[in-house]
Design an enzyme around this catalytic site. Structure first.
Site, PDB file in Angstrom:
ATOM      1  N   ILE A 129     -39.728 -64.046 126.505  1.00  0.00           N
ATOM      2  CA  ILE A 129     -39.832 -65.457 126.096  1.00  0.00           C
ATOM      3  C   ILE A 129     -40.815 -65.611 124.930  1.00  0.00           C
ATOM      4  O   ILE A 129     -41.871 -66.227 125.084  1.00  0.00           O
ATOM      5  CB  ILE A 129     -40.242 -66.344 127.297  1.00  0.00           C
ATOM      6  N   LYS A 158     -42.760 -66.986 121.771  1.00  0.00           N
ATOM      7  CA  LYS A 158     -43.051 -68.316 121.233  1.00  0.00           C
ATOM      8  C   LYS A 158     -43.059 -68.200 119.709  1.00  0.00           C
ATOM      9  O   LYS A 158     -43.526 -67.206 119.147  1.00  0.00           O
ATOM     10  CB  LYS A 158     -44.427 -68.774 121.735  1.00  0.00           C
ATOM     11  N   ASN A 191     -36.311 -64.114 115.811  1.00  0.00           N
ATOM     12  CA  ASN A 191     -36.434 -63.586 117.173  1.00  0.00           C
ATOM     13  C   ASN A 191     -35.110 -63.641 117.942  1.00  0.00           C
ATOM     14  O   ASN A 191     -34.939 -62.944 118.940  1.00  0.00           O
ATOM     15  CB  ASN A 191     -37.516 -64.351 117.955  1.00  0.00           C
ATOM     16  N   LEU A 205     -44.680 -60.396 122.150  1.00  0.00           N
ATOM     17  CA  LEU A 205     -45.046 -59.883 120.817  1.00  0.00           C
ATOM     18  C   LEU A 205     -46.542 -59.577 120.759  1.00  0.00           C
ATOM     19  O   LEU A 205     -47.101 -59.417 119.676  1.00  0.00           O
ATOM     20  CB  LEU A 205     -44.668 -60.911 119.739  1.00  0.00           C
ATOM     21  N   TYR A 224     -48.972 -76.618 130.419  1.00  0.00           N
ATOM     22  CA  TYR A 224     -48.828 -76.685 128.958  1.00  0.00           C
ATOM     23  C   TYR A 224     -48.863 -78.120 128.437  1.00  0.00           C
ATOM     24  O   TYR A 224     -48.933 -78.349 127.236  1.00  0.00           O
ATOM     25  CB  TYR A 224     -47.519 -76.020 128.488  1.00  0.00           C
TER      26      TYR A 224
HETATM   27  N1  NAP Z   1     -47.109 -67.140 132.770  1.00  0.00           N
HETATM   28  C1  NAP Z   1     -48.174 -67.090 132.009  1.00  0.00           C
HETATM   29  O1  NAP Z   1     -49.312 -67.069 132.495  1.00  0.00           O
HETATM   30  C2  NAP Z   1     -48.011 -67.044 130.516  1.00  0.00           C
HETATM   31  C3  NAP Z   1     -49.089 -66.675 129.715  1.00  0.00           C
HETATM   32  C4  NAP Z   1     -48.892 -66.609 128.336  1.00  0.00           C
HETATM   33  C5  NAP Z   1     -47.659 -66.945 127.792  1.00  0.00           C
HETATM   34  N2  NAP Z   1     -46.622 -67.338 128.606  1.00  0.00           N
HETATM   35  C6  NAP Z   1     -45.306 -67.710 128.036  1.00  0.00           C
HETATM   36  O2  NAP Z   1     -44.903 -66.720 127.090  1.00  0.00           O
HETATM   37  C7  NAP Z   1     -44.654 -67.345 125.839  1.00  0.00           C
HETATM   38  C8  NAP Z   1     -44.942 -66.391 124.698  1.00  0.00           C
HETATM   39  O3  NAP Z   1     -46.243 -65.851 124.773  1.00  0.00           O
HETATM   40  P1  NAP Z   1     -47.373 -66.124 123.678  1.00  0.00           P
HETATM   41  O4  NAP Z   1     -47.160 -67.446 123.073  1.00  0.00           O
HETATM   42  O5  NAP Z   1     -48.677 -65.860 124.353  1.00  0.00           O
HETATM   43  O6  NAP Z   1     -47.208 -64.930 122.624  1.00  0.00           O
HETATM   44  P2  NAP Z   1     -46.023 -64.179 121.829  1.00  0.00           P
HETATM   45  O7  NAP Z   1     -44.726 -64.828 122.025  1.00  0.00           O
HETATM   46  O8  NAP Z   1     -46.175 -62.733 122.136  1.00  0.00           O
HETATM   47  O9  NAP Z   1     -46.503 -64.347 120.317  1.00  0.00           O
HETATM   48  C9  NAP Z   1     -46.526 -65.574 119.656  1.00  0.00           C
HETATM   49  C10 NAP Z   1     -47.128 -65.326 118.274  1.00  0.00           C
HETATM   50  O10 NAP Z   1     -46.259 -64.479 117.522  1.00  0.00           O
HETATM   51  C11 NAP Z   1     -45.907 -65.126 116.307  1.00  0.00           C
HETATM   52  N3  NAP Z   1     -44.502 -64.830 116.018  1.00  0.00           N
HETATM   53  C12 NAP Z   1     -43.432 -65.133 116.786  1.00  0.00           C
HETATM   54  N4  NAP Z   1     -42.304 -64.688 116.217  1.00  0.00           N
HETATM   55  C13 NAP Z   1     -42.657 -64.113 115.058  1.00  0.00           C
HETATM   56  C14 NAP Z   1     -41.917 -63.477 114.028  1.00  0.00           C
HETATM   57  N5  NAP Z   1     -40.596 -63.355 114.113  1.00  0.00           N
HETATM   58  N6  NAP Z   1     -42.609 -62.987 112.961  1.00  0.00           N
HETATM   59  C15 NAP Z   1     -43.954 -63.114 112.890  1.00  0.00           C
HETATM   60  N7  NAP Z   1     -44.694 -63.695 113.834  1.00  0.00           N
HETATM   61  C16 NAP Z   1     -44.062 -64.196 114.914  1.00  0.00           C
HETATM   62  C17 NAP Z   1     -46.115 -66.595 116.539  1.00  0.00           C
HETATM   63  O11 NAP Z   1     -46.381 -67.226 115.323  1.00  0.00           O
HETATM   64  P3  NAP Z   1     -45.905 -68.735 114.995  1.00  0.00           P
HETATM   65  O12 NAP Z   1     -46.184 -69.549 116.209  1.00  0.00           O
HETATM   66  O13 NAP Z   1     -46.705 -69.071 113.811  1.00  0.00           O
HETATM   67  O14 NAP Z   1     -44.417 -68.662 114.722  1.00  0.00           O
HETATM   68  C18 NAP Z   1     -47.313 -66.596 117.493  1.00  0.00           C
HETATM   69  O15 NAP Z   1     -48.522 -66.463 116.761  1.00  0.00           O
HETATM   70  C19 NAP Z   1     -45.542 -68.594 125.876  1.00  0.00           C
HETATM   71  O16 NAP Z   1     -45.144 -69.549 124.910  1.00  0.00           O
HETATM   72  C20 NAP Z   1     -45.339 -69.047 127.296  1.00  0.00           C
HETATM   73  O17 NAP Z   1     -44.104 -69.724 127.419  1.00  0.00           O
HETATM   74  C21 NAP Z   1     -46.779 -67.381 129.962  1.00  0.00           C
END
Ligand code: NAP
Length: 279
Positions: free
Chosen positions: A232, A234, A244, A193, A56
């Site tokens: 987790i 984001k 959240n 999410l 990252y």
């Molecule tokens: N191990 C792996 O290979 C892997 C892969 C992917 C992700 N991850 C981890 O998982 C974490 C989360 O996954 P992700 O970032 O892919 O997706 P996510 O957490 O499912 O979704 C993030 C999205 O949802 C929006 N959001 C969050 N809370 C919200 C709310 N209360 N209301 C409306 N919209 C909301 C965010 O918008 P805003 O940003 O505009 O608030 C962003 O666009 C990553 O940050 C990382 O740490 C790990």
């Protein structure tokens, strides 16, 4: 590890005797000053579990945010991951050293293989990680993006605590969860999410309205009600980070939980060409 004052059984999950805050803050795609501020803000809100990765390119900022929070190191459960090109033992050591330097800490709570890589012997990688654990540089070790078969292989080789996998209402993880139950593992739901897709879901919106919540909160509650599961999400904004975190003050009914589970359709948000053969 010391928990925040408000930590209760409802907000933590215990696997293999290790107590972990169920709700973590994901930092992928948050960088620079925004990342420092986001981590500091998340910790101020009450998050005590932070997820980052060498890939990252934000460990320096995550470390700065942790430092600025004024919390003691042992108050936060910190995860980082080793990229799939760095899984040879020497590379594992170098990557971890760099992560620890950038994060300004002597240890991470959880060190994960970010993605499997069939070109490098899993036993060698896990051997190096187990040595790092013995040396106190990683409290626990685990994997990410390991489907159930590979996870079982890893369990034969090392003391795995966790598999971090994509998990949300549109993607079931029954096979990984079964291994987790058998071996008392943590399953950390990433992209919980569905990268924002849940916010537009008519059924989740309906359930959310009934509770005076939003679909992100309903989804997180559904995940965190499940044994062995952490999540987790984001969020770039304070409002989303706060929303959240406010997921422990309402209850879903069994019927609502069942309806959400019924959305599962094997839909992946993250499916790179180098990924494994999924369950
Ligand atoms: N191990 C792996 O290979 C892997 C892969 C992917 C992700 N991850 C981890 O998982 C974490 C989360 O996954 P992700 O970032 O892919 O997706 P996510 O957490 O499912 O979704 C993030 C999205 O949802 C929006 N959001 C969050 N809370 C919200 C709310 N209360 N209301 C409306 N919209 C909301 C965010 O918008 P805003 O940003 O505009 O608030 C962003 O666009 C990553 O940050 C990382 O740490 C790990």
């Amino acid at each position: 590890m010391r928990m925040p004052r408000e930590a209760t059984e409802a907000t933590t999950v215990t696997v293999q005797g290790v107590e972990i805050p169920k709700l973590g803050f994901g930092t992928w795609q948050i960088s620079g000053e925004a990342c420092v501020a986001a981590v500091r803000d998340a910790l101020e809100i009450g998050y005590r579990h932070i997820d980052t990765a060498r890939m990252y390119a934000n460990e320096t900022e995550v470390g700065q945010g942790l430092h600025d929070s004024g919390l003691n190191r042992d108050e936060v459960f910190l995860t980082t991951k080793i990229w799939r090109d760095d899984l040879a033992p020497d590379d594992v050591n170098q990557a971890l050293e760099q992560s620890l330097r950038d994060l300004r800490t002597e240890y991470v709570d959880l060190l994960l293989i970010h993605w499997p890589n069939a070109a490098i012997a899993l036993a060698d990688t896990l051997g190096a990680m187990a040595e790092a654990q013995d040396a106190g540089r990683a409290r626990h070790i685990g994997v990410a993006n390991f489907p159930s078969g590979l996870l079982r292989e890893a369990l034969e080789l090392a003391p795995i605590l966790c598999d971090q996998v994509e998990y949300h209402p549109y993607l079931g993880q029954a096979d990984v969860l079964e291994v987790a139950r058998e071996h008392d593992l943590l399953v950390t739901a990433y992209s919980p999410l569905a990268q924002g897709k849940v916010l537009r879901d008519p059924m989740l919106r309906e359930i959310a309205e009934a509770h005076g919540k939003n679909p992100a909160q309903v989804t997180l509650r559904w995940l965190l009600d499940q044994p062995h599961v952490a999540a987790i999400p984001k969020a770039s904004s304070h409002e989303h980070r706060l929303a959240n975190f406010e997921v422990f003050d309402f209850e879903l009914s069994d019927a609502e939980r069942g309806a959400i589970a019924g959305l599962a359709s094997q839909e992946r948000m993250i499916d790179p060409s180098f990924g494994p053969d999924w369950d």
